[in-house]
Design a protein around this motif. Structure first.
Motif, PDB file in Angstrom:
ATOM      1  N   ARG A 183      -5.958  -8.561  12.438  1.00 18.64           N
ATOM      2  CA  ARG A 183      -4.531  -8.823  12.205  1.00 18.64           C
ATOM      3  C   ARG A 183      -4.313  -9.690  10.962  1.00 18.64           C
ATOM      4  O   ARG A 183      -3.308  -9.551  10.274  1.00 18.64           O
ATOM      5  N   ALA A 184      -5.227 -10.581  10.681  1.00 23.48           N
ATOM      6  CA  ALA A 184      -5.037 -11.512   9.568  1.00 23.48           C
ATOM      7  C   ALA A 184      -4.975 -10.791   8.224  1.00 23.48           C
ATOM      8  O   ALA A 184      -4.280 -11.236   7.308  1.00 23.48           O
ATOM      9  N   SER A 185      -5.696  -9.696   8.091  1.00 23.21           N
ATOM     10  CA  SER A 185      -5.736  -8.970   6.821  1.00 23.21           C
ATOM     11  C   SER A 185      -4.640  -7.923   6.711  1.00 23.21           C
ATOM     12  O   SER A 185      -4.289  -7.505   5.609  1.00 23.21           O
ATOM     13  N   ARG A 186      -4.131  -7.496   7.855  1.00 27.26           N
ATOM     14  CA  ARG A 186      -3.211  -6.363   7.871  1.00 27.26           C
ATOM     15  C   ARG A 186      -1.898  -6.672   7.160  1.00 27.26           C
ATOM     16  O   ARG A 186      -1.370  -7.770   7.240  1.00 27.26           O
ATOM     17  N   LEU A 187      -1.363  -5.659   6.462  1.00 27.47           N
ATOM     18  CA  LEU A 187      -0.067  -5.763   5.793  1.00 27.47           C
ATOM     19  C   LEU A 187       0.987  -5.000   6.602  1.00 27.47           C
ATOM     20  O   LEU A 187       0.653  -4.275   7.542  1.00 27.47           O
ATOM     21  N   ALA A 188       2.233  -5.164   6.200  1.00 33.67           N
ATOM     22  CA  ALA A 188       3.298  -4.374   6.815  1.00 33.67           C
ATOM     23  C   ALA A 188       3.003  -2.892   6.594  1.00 33.67           C
ATOM     24  O   ALA A 188       2.517  -2.500   5.536  1.00 33.67           O
ATOM     25  N   TRP A 189       3.294  -2.084   7.594  1.00 34.70           N
ATOM     26  CA  TRP A 189       3.004  -0.655   7.492  1.00 34.70           C
ATOM     27  C   TRP A 189       3.894   0.007   6.452  1.00 34.70           C
ATOM     28  O   TRP A 189       5.084  -0.285   6.363  1.00 34.70           O
ATOM     29  N   GLY A 190       3.283   0.923   5.691  1.00 36.22           N
ATOM     30  CA  GLY A 190       4.049   1.702   4.737  1.00 36.22           C
ATOM     31  C   GLY A 190       4.692   2.901   5.413  1.00 36.22           C
ATOM     32  O   GLY A 190       4.735   2.979   6.643  1.00 36.22           O
ATOM     33  N   GLN A 191       5.154   3.838   4.604  1.00 35.47           N
ATOM     34  CA  GLN A 191       5.823   5.015   5.160  1.00 35.47           C
ATOM     35  C   GLN A 191       4.832   6.063   5.645  1.00 35.47           C
ATOM     36  O   GLN A 191       5.210   6.953   6.410  1.00 35.47           O
ATOM     37  N   MET A 232     -11.003  -1.564   4.114  1.00 38.81           N
ATOM     38  CA  MET A 232      -9.761  -0.822   4.262  1.00 38.81           C
ATOM     39  C   MET A 232      -9.902   0.196   5.390  1.00 38.81           C
ATOM     40  O   MET A 232     -11.005   0.668   5.693  1.00 38.81           O
ATOM     41  N   THR A 233      -8.769   0.546   5.982  1.00 43.65           N
ATOM     42  CA  THR A 233      -8.780   1.413   7.161  1.00 43.65           C
ATOM     43  C   THR A 233      -7.694   2.480   7.076  1.00 43.65           C
ATOM     44  O   THR A 233      -6.596   2.195   6.608  1.00 43.65           O
ATOM     45  N   TRP A 234      -8.025   3.669   7.546  1.00 41.30           N
ATOM     46  CA  TRP A 234      -7.039   4.735   7.733  1.00 41.30           C
ATOM     47  C   TRP A 234      -6.694   4.816   9.217  1.00 41.30           C
ATOM     48  O   TRP A 234      -7.580   4.732  10.076  1.00 41.30           O
ATOM     49  N   LEU A 237       0.857  -1.175   0.000  1.00 36.20           N
ATOM     50  CA  LEU A 237       0.000   0.000   0.000  1.00 36.20           C
ATOM     51  C   LEU A 237       0.898   1.231   0.000  1.00 36.20           C
ATOM     52  O   LEU A 237       1.901   1.263   0.711  1.00 36.20           O
ATOM     53  N   VAL A 238       0.530   2.225  -0.785  1.00 32.09           N
ATOM     54  CA  VAL A 238       1.327   3.441  -0.885  1.00 32.09           C
ATOM     55  C   VAL A 238       0.427   4.648  -0.615  1.00 32.09           C
ATOM     56  O   VAL A 238      -0.511   4.914  -1.380  1.00 32.09           O
ATOM     57  N   GLU A 239       0.751   5.362   0.467  1.00 28.78           N
ATOM     58  CA  GLU A 239      -0.014   6.554   0.819  1.00 28.78           C
ATOM     59  C   GLU A 239       0.575   7.783   0.144  1.00 28.78           C
ATOM     60  O   GLU A 239       1.795   7.870  -0.047  1.00 28.78           O
ATOM     61  N   SER A 240      -0.286   8.748  -0.195  1.00 28.71           N
ATOM     62  CA  SER A 240       0.177  10.008  -0.770  1.00 28.71           C
ATOM     63  C   SER A 240      -0.810  11.120  -0.408  1.00 28.71           C
ATOM     64  O   SER A 240      -1.891  10.847   0.102  1.00 28.71           O
ATOM     65  N   GLY A 241      -0.404  12.362  -0.698  1.00 27.45           N
ATOM     66  CA  GLY A 241      -1.267  13.502  -0.417  1.00 27.45           C
ATOM     67  C   GLY A 241      -0.789  14.370   0.722  1.00 27.45           C
ATOM     68  O   GLY A 241      -1.511  15.242   1.203  1.00 27.45           O
ATOM     69  N   CYS A 263      -2.557   3.893   5.727  1.00 18.92           N
ATOM     70  CA  CYS A 263      -3.693   3.042   5.376  1.00 18.92           C
ATOM     71  C   CYS A 263      -3.274   1.592   5.562  1.00 18.92           C
ATOM     72  O   CYS A 263      -2.078   1.267   5.573  1.00 18.92           O
ATOM     73  N   ASN A 264      -4.240   0.737   5.743  1.00 21.31           N
ATOM     74  CA  ASN A 264      -3.953  -0.684   5.808  1.00 21.31           C
ATOM     75  C   ASN A 264      -5.157  -1.483   5.369  1.00 21.31           C
ATOM     76  O   ASN A 264      -6.293  -0.966   5.322  1.00 21.31           O
ATOM     77  N   ARG A 265      -4.886  -2.712   5.040  1.00 20.04           N
ATOM     78  CA  ARG A 265      -5.909  -3.617   4.550  1.00 20.04           C
ATOM     79  C   ARG A 265      -6.702  -4.187   5.714  1.00 20.04           C
ATOM     80  O   ARG A 265      -6.139  -4.432   6.788  1.00 20.04           O
ATOM     81  N   GLY A 266      -7.966  -4.422   5.493  1.00 18.07           N
ATOM     82  CA  GLY A 266      -8.804  -5.023   6.507  1.00 18.07           C
ATOM     83  C   GLY A 266      -9.523  -3.995   7.357  1.00 18.07           C
ATOM     84  O   GLY A 266      -9.370  -2.781   7.190  1.00 18.07           O
TER      85      GLY A 266
END
Length: 119
Positions: A103-111, A34-36, A4-8, A96-99
């Motif tokens: 925890r099962a849906s979550r991905l590694a945190w982006g920047q 999805m969650t912020w 996931l890549v956050e921008s803005g 942002c993250n998945r799910g």
């Protein structure tokens, strides 16, 4: 690659607006809620808003309800966070993250993407 890549990112004065984006890669975006989240200096990462897989339900933390709007475009594999009436206390790195918090849906945190609101 699943990511996931956050921008803005931006700096605004109190009362201003920003729109954040979260682009998804490597997985079936439309299959997941999805969650912020956000993290202010010296504080734990906290929930901001979530949206279901087809975008028919949203949930917000109390402090942003009525000011922020979460949305998604499954055709573009992208989620958004429209932030209006920004306050200095909204200053944070937004992630942002998945799910939907599981925890099962979550991905590694982006920047993340930095939002700074000045008084």
């Amino acid at each position: 690659q699943v990511q996931l890549v956050e921008s803005g990112a931006g700096w605004v004065q109190s009362g201003g607006s920003l729109r954040l984006s979260c682009a998804a890669y490597g997985f079936t975006f439309s299959a997941y809620g999805m969650t912020w989240y956000r993290q202010s200096p010296g504080k734990e990462r906290e929930f901001v808003a979530l949206i279901t897989d087809i975008g028919d339900n949203m949930l917000y933390t109390v402090s942003v309800k009525g000011r922020f709007a979460i949305s998604r475009d499954n055709a573009k594999n992208t989620m958004y966070l429209q932030m209006n009436s920004l306050k200095p206390e909204d200053t944070a790195v937004y992630y942002c993250n998945r799910g939907l918090g599981d925890r099962a849906s979550r991905l590694a945190w982006g920047q993340g993407t930095q939002v700074t609101v000045s008084p």
